[in-house]
Design a protein around this motif. Structure first.
Motif, mmCIF file in Angstrom:
data_model
loop_
_atom_site.group_PDB
_atom_site.id
_atom_site.type_symbol
_atom_site.label_atom_id
_atom_site.label_comp_id
_atom_site.label_asym_id
_atom_site.label_seq_id
_atom_site.Cartn_x
_atom_site.Cartn_y
_atom_site.Cartn_z
ATOM 1 N N GLN A 141 0.832 -1.208 0.000
ATOM 2 C CA GLN A 141 0.000 0.000 0.000
ATOM 3 C C GLN A 141 0.867 1.258 0.000
ATOM 4 O O GLN A 141 0.655 2.205 0.771
ATOM 5 C CB GLN A 141 -0.968 -0.005 1.183
ATOM 6 C CG GLN A 141 -1.952 -1.164 1.157
ATOM 7 C CD GLN A 141 -2.914 -1.183 2.327
ATOM 8 O OE1 GLN A 141 -3.079 -0.184 3.033
ATOM 9 N NE2 GLN A 141 -3.555 -2.314 2.550
ATOM 10 N N VAL A 142 1.877 1.263 -0.868
ATOM 11 C CA VAL A 142 2.770 2.408 -0.993
ATOM 12 C C VAL A 142 2.679 2.979 -2.398
ATOM 13 O O VAL A 142 2.262 2.296 -3.344
ATOM 14 C CB VAL A 142 4.233 2.024 -0.689
ATOM 15 C CG1 VAL A 142 4.384 1.607 0.765
ATOM 16 C CG2 VAL A 142 4.735 0.913 -1.618
ATOM 17 N N ASP A 143 3.072 4.224 -2.518
ATOM 18 C CA ASP A 143 3.030 4.892 -3.815
ATOM 19 C C ASP A 143 4.126 4.401 -4.748
ATOM 20 O O ASP A 143 3.958 4.371 -5.965
ATOM 21 C CB ASP A 143 3.179 6.409 -3.630
ATOM 22 C CG ASP A 143 2.030 7.008 -2.845
ATOM 23 O OD1 ASP A 143 0.924 6.437 -2.891
ATOM 24 O OD2 ASP A 143 2.237 8.035 -2.167
ATOM 25 N N LYS A 144 5.258 4.029 -4.152
ATOM 26 C CA LYS A 144 6.385 3.695 -5.007
ATOM 27 C C LYS A 144 7.306 2.694 -4.337
ATOM 28 O O LYS A 144 7.533 2.730 -3.134
ATOM 29 C CB LYS A 144 7.184 4.973 -5.345
ATOM 30 C CG LYS A 144 8.115 4.818 -6.525
ATOM 31 C CD LYS A 144 7.369 4.605 -7.830
ATOM 32 C CE LYS A 144 8.343 4.518 -9.011
ATOM 33 N NZ LYS A 144 7.634 4.222 -10.268
ATOM 34 N N LEU A 145 7.837 1.798 -5.163
ATOM 35 C CA LEU A 145 8.825 0.815 -4.740
ATOM 36 C C LEU A 145 10.128 1.136 -5.458
ATOM 37 O O LEU A 145 10.150 1.332 -6.671
ATOM 38 C CB LEU A 145 8.334 -0.579 -5.129
ATOM 39 C CG LEU A 145 9.091 -1.795 -4.621
ATOM 40 C CD1 LEU A 145 9.056 -1.885 -3.109
ATOM 41 C CD2 LEU A 145 8.494 -3.061 -5.235
#
Length: 285
Positions: A141-145
């Protein structure tokens, strides 16, 4: 995503006091002094709790990845793989299971970003890279990896011995001034491409007799709501490292523990701990 500095409860593998009783006793004393609530993980087969335990996304949302990395495929190491389903049942943790192979030590996180090394792609050859990234972003549930190159000769390929978040915009990284230029440049470029500011910590594993030892790697510290516990090794860099932590984490309690016994085995404080949040965060009005 729940960050390390929001966690308030710590778990340690039940095999730790059996294998390392002296260190365990000293570590418990430090935890008690810092008022860190701690419990024991039952039925464990190695001490590296962060790697096989689920990753907490929110208060009641735990993702259970497959703990079956390439470096544990020999007969010697396969017997060290714990049955995490049984463990989670025993401690009352419900999890969402993923088919992705991933160690918790390769997840460096803040609220909206995760950094890991490119080892994740080697451990998941059946996934297309874009597909793997999309699944991980959805699970976390993060914007970016983001990805950094794994450190040469580190058999685990983990990120927690290389980089840690201070906040959403700044990270701590090892001072890799003595590393080979190819790796140093690739690592710096990766950090700059992410768009993060960085602060360097002392780094001196060069007195170690094996690449499998982690002595001199201060970035593998324990961070929780109550305190930060920094590993020290009885070397000249200890004082500089402690001073840097005090400068960076001004309002945080900073404790230390001599950690050579654990570091000789290849990991340090973040590796042996599974720290989670056990109550909802208070929302400001």
């Amino acid at each position: 995503m729940i960050t390390d500095k929001e966690t308030n409860t710590l778990y340690l593998a039940d095999i730790l006091p059996k294998l390392n009783p002296d260190f365990f006793s000293r570590f418990i004393s430090v935890l008690d002094e810092c008022k860190i609530q701690h419990s024991i993980i039952p039925h464990t087969k190695d001490i590296w709790a962060v790697d096989y335990m689920p990753i907490q996304i929110d208060i009641n949302n735990f993702i259970r990845f497959i703990y079956n990395p390439q470096y544990l495929q020999t007969i010697k190491y396969r017997k060290t793989i714990s049955d995490v389903d049984t463990i989670c049942d025993k401690i009352g943790i419900d999890t969402t299971k993923s088919t992705i192979v991933l160690d918790g030590g390769n997840v460096t996180r803040t609220t909206d970003k995760v950094i890991m090394t490119d080892r994740i792609f080697q451990d998941n050859p059946t996934f297309q890279p874009k597909q793997l990234i999309r699944q991980l972003e959805a699970l976390f549930q993060v914007d970016k990896l983001y990805f950094v190159p794994e450190q040469p000769k580190d058999f685990t390929g983990h990120s927690d011995g290389m980089i840690r978040f201070i906040d959403n915009h700044t990270v701590l990284v090892n001072n890799y001034g003595k590393e080979k230029e190819e790796f140093r440049r690739a690592f710096q470029i990766a950090i700059l491409n992410i768009g993060l500011d960085y602060i360097e910590l002392p780094y001196n594993p060069y007195q170690n007799t094996s690449y499998n030892q982690a002595n001199g790697d201060y970035i593998n510290y324990l961070q929780m709501e109550q305190a930060i516990v920094v590993p020290v090794f009885g070397i000249k860099e200890d004082e500089e490292a402690i001073r840097k932590f005090e400068e960076v984490f001004v309002r945080q309690t900073i404790a230390t523990i001599e950690s050579n016994e654990i570091a000789n085995q290849g990991g340090i404080l973040n590796c042996i701990t599974w720290n989670i949040r056990t109550e909802p965060r208070t929302k400001l009005a």
